[in-house]
Design a protein around this motif. Sequence first.
Motif, PDB file in Angstrom:
ATOM      1  N   TYR A   1      -5.420   1.835   3.940  1.00  0.00           N
ATOM      2  CA  TYR A   1      -4.034   2.088   3.566  1.00  0.00           C
ATOM      3  C   TYR A   1      -3.791   3.581   3.717  1.00  0.00           C
ATOM      4  CZ  TYR A   1      -3.781  -2.513   1.349  1.00  0.00           C
ATOM      5  OH  TYR A   1      -3.775  -3.849   1.115  1.00  0.00           O
ATOM      6  N   CYS A   2      -2.584   3.954   4.155  1.00  0.00           N
ATOM      7  CA  CYS A   2      -2.257   5.372   4.281  1.00  0.00           C
ATOM      8  C   CYS A   2      -1.900   5.942   2.901  1.00  0.00           C
ATOM      9  CB  CYS A   2      -1.097   5.576   5.265  1.00  0.00           C
ATOM     10  SG  CYS A   2       0.481   4.916   4.713  1.00  0.00           S
ATOM     11  N   VAL A   3      -1.760   7.252   2.831  1.00  0.00           N
ATOM     12  CA  VAL A   3      -1.470   7.935   1.574  1.00  0.00           C
ATOM     13  C   VAL A   3      -0.129   7.485   0.992  1.00  0.00           C
ATOM     14  CG1 VAL A   3      -1.016  10.194   0.554  1.00  0.00           C
ATOM     15  CG2 VAL A   3      -2.870   9.931   2.168  1.00  0.00           C
ATOM     16  N   GLU A   4       0.873   7.305   1.848  1.00  0.00           N
ATOM     17  CA  GLU A   4       2.194   6.898   1.356  1.00  0.00           C
ATOM     18  C   GLU A   4       2.154   5.504   0.738  1.00  0.00           C
ATOM     19  OE1 GLU A   4       5.238   7.408   4.273  1.00  0.00           O
ATOM     20  OE2 GLU A   4       4.510   9.391   4.817  1.00  0.00           O
ATOM     21  N   CYS A   5       1.416   4.580   1.356  1.00  0.00           N
ATOM     22  CA  CYS A   5       1.312   3.223   0.799  1.00  0.00           C
ATOM     23  C   CYS A   5       0.552   3.227  -0.522  1.00  0.00           C
ATOM     24  CB  CYS A   5       0.642   2.287   1.797  1.00  0.00           C
ATOM     25  SG  CYS A   5       1.706   1.849   3.178  1.00  0.00           S
ATOM     26  N   VAL A   6      -0.422   4.120  -0.651  1.00  0.00           N
ATOM     27  CA  VAL A   6      -1.148   4.238  -1.919  1.00  0.00           C
ATOM     28  C   VAL A   6      -0.216   4.774  -3.003  1.00  0.00           C
ATOM     29  CG1 VAL A   6      -3.031   5.440  -3.081  1.00  0.00           C
ATOM     30  CG2 VAL A   6      -3.381   4.488  -0.814  1.00  0.00           C
ATOM     31  N   ARG A   7       0.617   5.751  -2.648  1.00  0.00           N
ATOM     32  CA  ARG A   7       1.576   6.295  -3.624  1.00  0.00           C
ATOM     33  C   ARG A   7       2.608   5.249  -4.039  1.00  0.00           C
ATOM     34  NH1 ARG A   7       2.576  12.070  -0.756  1.00  0.00           N
ATOM     35  NH2 ARG A   7       0.631  13.037  -1.431  1.00  0.00           N
ATOM     36  N   LEU A   8       3.006   4.378  -3.099  1.00  0.00           N
ATOM     37  CA  LEU A   8       3.977   3.328  -3.400  1.00  0.00           C
ATOM     38  C   LEU A   8       3.343   2.115  -4.089  1.00  0.00           C
ATOM     39  CD1 LEU A   8       6.073   3.371  -0.113  1.00  0.00           C
ATOM     40  CD2 LEU A   8       6.803   4.134  -2.373  1.00  0.00           C
ATOM     41  N   GLY A   9       2.019   2.073  -4.134  1.00  0.00           N
ATOM     42  CA  GLY A   9       1.322   0.977  -4.797  1.00  0.00           C
ATOM     43  C   GLY A   9       1.112  -0.236  -3.918  1.00  0.00           C
ATOM     44  N   LYS A  10       1.269  -0.096  -2.605  1.00  0.00           N
ATOM     45  CA  LYS A  10       1.067  -1.236  -1.705  1.00  0.00           C
ATOM     46  C   LYS A  10      -0.397  -1.639  -1.613  1.00  0.00           C
ATOM     47  CE  LYS A  10       5.077  -0.534   1.243  1.00  0.00           C
ATOM     48  NZ  LYS A  10       5.553  -0.360   2.620  1.00  0.00           N
ATOM     49  N   ASP A  11      -1.303  -0.746  -1.997  1.00  0.00           N
ATOM     50  CA  ASP A  11      -2.724  -1.098  -1.982  1.00  0.00           C
ATOM     51  C   ASP A  11      -3.083  -2.028  -3.135  1.00  0.00           C
ATOM     52  OD1 ASP A  11      -2.250   1.023  -3.772  1.00  0.00           O
ATOM     53  OD2 ASP A  11      -4.362   1.614  -3.714  1.00  0.00           O
ATOM     54  N   ARG A  12      -2.164  -2.208  -4.083  1.00  0.00           N
ATOM     55  CA  ARG A  12      -2.405  -3.107  -5.218  1.00  0.00           C
ATOM     56  C   ARG A  12      -1.568  -4.383  -5.137  1.00  0.00           C
ATOM     57  NH1 ARG A  12      -2.190   2.085  -7.357  1.00  0.00           N
ATOM     58  NH2 ARG A  12      -0.027   1.818  -7.989  1.00  0.00           N
ATOM     59  N   ASP A  13      -0.960  -4.643  -3.970  1.00  0.00           N
ATOM     60  CA  ASP A  13      -0.130  -5.837  -3.794  1.00  0.00           C
ATOM     61  C   ASP A  13      -0.936  -7.096  -3.514  1.00  0.00           C
ATOM     62  OD1 ASP A  13       2.174  -4.493  -4.264  1.00  0.00           O
ATOM     63  OD2 ASP A  13       2.747  -4.294  -2.158  1.00  0.00           O
ATOM     64  N   GLY A  14      -2.223  -6.971  -3.294  1.00  0.00           N
ATOM     65  CA  GLY A  14      -3.058  -8.135  -3.018  1.00  0.00           C
ATOM     66  C   GLY A  14      -3.649  -8.059  -1.624  1.00  0.00           C
ATOM     67  N   CYS A  15      -4.138  -9.187  -1.155  1.00  0.00           N
ATOM     68  CA  CYS A  15      -4.795  -9.281   0.146  1.00  0.00           C
ATOM     69  C   CYS A  15      -3.813  -8.920   1.259  1.00  0.00           C
ATOM     70  CB  CYS A  15      -5.320 -10.703   0.335  1.00  0.00           C
ATOM     71  SG  CYS A  15      -6.034 -11.012   1.948  1.00  0.00           S
ATOM     72  N   PRO A  16      -4.195  -8.009   2.189  1.00  0.00           N
ATOM     73  CA  PRO A  16      -3.265  -7.569   3.233  1.00  0.00           C
ATOM     74  C   PRO A  16      -3.226  -8.462   4.472  1.00  0.00           C
ATOM     75  CG  PRO A  16      -5.259  -6.294   3.361  1.00  0.00           C
ATOM     76  CD  PRO A  16      -5.408  -7.198   2.169  1.00  0.00           C
ATOM     77  N   LYS A  17      -3.941  -9.576   4.476  1.00  0.00           N
ATOM     78  CA  LYS A  17      -3.984 -10.455   5.650  1.00  0.00           C
ATOM     79  C   LYS A  17      -2.584 -11.004   5.951  1.00  0.00           C
ATOM     80  CE  LYS A  17      -5.986 -13.386   8.590  1.00  0.00           C
ATOM     81  NZ  LYS A  17      -6.538 -12.972   9.832  1.00  0.00           N
ATOM     82  N   ILE A  18      -2.167 -10.917   7.226  1.00  0.00           N
ATOM     83  CA  ILE A  18      -0.856 -11.400   7.648  1.00  0.00           C
ATOM     84  C   ILE A  18      -0.975 -12.879   8.015  1.00  0.00           C
ATOM     85  CG2 ILE A  18       1.012 -11.135   9.318  1.00  0.00           C
ATOM     86  CD1 ILE A  18       0.729  -8.798   7.374  1.00  0.00           C
ATOM     87  N   ILE A  19      -0.104 -13.692   7.415  1.00  0.00           N
ATOM     88  CA  ILE A  19      -0.119 -15.132   7.631  1.00  0.00           C
ATOM     89  C   ILE A  19       1.193 -15.529   8.303  1.00  0.00           C
ATOM     90  CG2 ILE A  19      -0.188 -17.374   6.480  1.00  0.00           C
ATOM     91  CD1 ILE A  19      -1.777 -16.001   4.264  1.00  0.00           C
ATOM     92  N   ASN A  20       1.093 -16.367   9.320  1.00  0.00           N
ATOM     93  CA  ASN A  20       2.275 -16.865  10.014  1.00  0.00           C
ATOM     94  C   ASN A  20       2.788 -18.089   9.272  1.00  0.00           C
ATOM     95  OD1 ASN A  20       4.245 -17.713  11.747  1.00  0.00           O
ATOM     96  ND2 ASN A  20       2.988 -17.564  13.585  1.00  0.00           N
ATOM     97  N   VAL A  21       3.807 -17.902   8.463  1.00  0.00           N
ATOM     98  CA  VAL A  21       4.338 -18.981   7.637  1.00  0.00           C
ATOM     99  C   VAL A  21       5.054 -20.016   8.493  1.00  0.00           C
ATOM    100  CG1 VAL A  21       5.888 -19.508   5.718  1.00  0.00           C
ATOM    101  CG2 VAL A  21       4.524 -17.461   5.669  1.00  0.00           C
ATOM    102  N   GLY A  22       5.620 -19.608   9.623  1.00  0.00           N
ATOM    103  CA  GLY A  22       6.331 -20.541  10.495  1.00  0.00           C
ATOM    104  C   GLY A  22       5.435 -21.662  10.965  1.00  0.00           C
ATOM    105  N   SER A  23       4.220 -21.343  11.398  1.00  0.00           N
ATOM    106  CA  SER A  23       3.311 -22.392  11.860  1.00  0.00           C
ATOM    107  C   SER A  23       2.814 -23.232  10.688  1.00  0.00           C
ATOM    108  CB  SER A  23       2.129 -21.778  12.617  1.00  0.00           C
ATOM    109  OG  SER A  23       1.352 -20.983  11.750  1.00  0.00           O
TER     110      SER A  23
END
Length: 136
Positions: free
Chosen positions: A99-121
């Motif tokens: 995670y970059c510094v800005e995402c750490v400051r915004l708390g995106k590193d604590r949002d959970g697993c970062p795996k991208i899932i294709n919900v459409g399929s």
Amino acid sequence: PPTAADRHTCSHTFLIGCSFASRPTMSTKHHSDLQQCGKLPGIAIARVGARHDGQCVGFGCDSFVRPCVLARVCDECNYGSSEGRCVITGEPGVANAYYCVECVRLGKDRDGCPKIINVGSAKKDLFYAKSRFQSK
């Protein structure tokens, strides 16, 4: 001595010649069917493929600068054939994900697993599974 105009030209030339300036990126913020897993991360370290090496894995972030915190994935996203795969595209992973510094400051590193899932399929699979069981 170089003037301010020369310095501007040099930095612009540097950005065009960079290896990451021409890399294809997949911005998840513009695709509604791509969502982040978001489950509780486990101990497995997230990986990224060759096309996304050095890119932040925060949802909606495409930054290539100042990697800061090592990303971790949940146990379900790191099981079986998904083990060691890129969290953005699913191709074989070649480097650790950060995670970059800005995402750490915004708390995106604590949002959970970062795996991208294709919900459409996943929605299509669910539709066909329901219709198959209803016809029997």
